[in-house]
Design a protein around this motif. Sequence first.
Motif: not given
Length: 383
Positions: A122-130
């Motif tokens: 999830v923290d890879d996902l949020v890195a792009c703002g997702a």
Amino acid sequence: MTHVSERNSAGSNGAEGADHQPWSAGAGRSGRKRTVTYADAGVSIDAGERAVELLKSKVKKTTRPEVMGDLGGFAGLFKLNTQKYKSPILASSTDGVGTKLVIAQQLNIHDTIGIDLVAMVVDDLVACGAEPLFLLDYIACGEVVPDKVAEIGAGIADGCRYAGCALLGGETAEHPGVLRPDEYDVSATGVGVVEESEILGAHRVEIGDAVIAMRSSGLHSNGYSLVRHVLLGAGRMRLDTVVEDFGRQRTLGEELLTPTKIYAKDCLGLIEETDVRAFSHVTGGGIPGNLVRILPEHADAVVDRSSWRPQSIFDLIQAKGRIEDTEMEATFNMGVGMFAIVSADDADRAMAYLTGRGVEAWQVGEVIEGTGQVQMVGQYTRG
């Protein structure tokens, strides 16, 4: 986890007859009635089903309004609210937790490794703002022990709750003959969504922006092959050794199994409160290897090591292994799990917001003109 299957077992192709009767080697011949079942090949369907039942209540706590149907179907259904976005972009990420699993298996503690798994995704996902929407897990084990699988799954469910995403489904597979009965591996894939015009990344970063660090909970889930080699191999340390520097009579094993910090909700909130340009999730490759991924070609990020003190576990690993500084920084997070690059005007506001959410945060540097490099300056605070 929606269902259980066997992917690779010794002496079994996974197929049963249409009438579900066991095949008999001596069919039609008197005196030879030995039959072979799936269980003989090492796969217990009943154990897998019991594991799923034990998990259902935990999984239900991760639900979101968009989730359709119930646990146990062939596919998880998620109704995306397209009215919420002008141009929705789906983001996806997949990961595991590496050899941290070995420590969990040696200590017979399985209820935290799932948190690590969710964090990596999830923290890879949020890195792009997702915003993370849902996650699918995969557990492969030598033998399905329902209580153990339920512990692993409970950790995954807890991680999903912390991240605000649904545990939509997954798979538990029994691999006798490939994995030992006490061995298992885990992986997961997550899906998130972001408005196309709000995607974060290097294209938003500007000269003069502030670099904000968010403290890690420890090693997180990277570098454990080196950790095991240095501390448990050459260092001959025991997992039950109490290390004074860790405090509170904390053992080496407890420190190594500290769950990875999940930043997803903190980062999403920070986007709402401040002008965030980009996030960098610090995983394999360490600080320079991950921060460089969000820098434009014309800019460098200056990171001042003297602005924080890495946790004691990093000192122990470096001292025991006589590891060079550059190798440490290329392998471990050194106390920073996530970076945010924000406009200079919003730096104080960003740190105040994160502190209010219980995240230790500080300005570690700034973005300057350069060639897309990370400049590590100063020395870490020690002692």
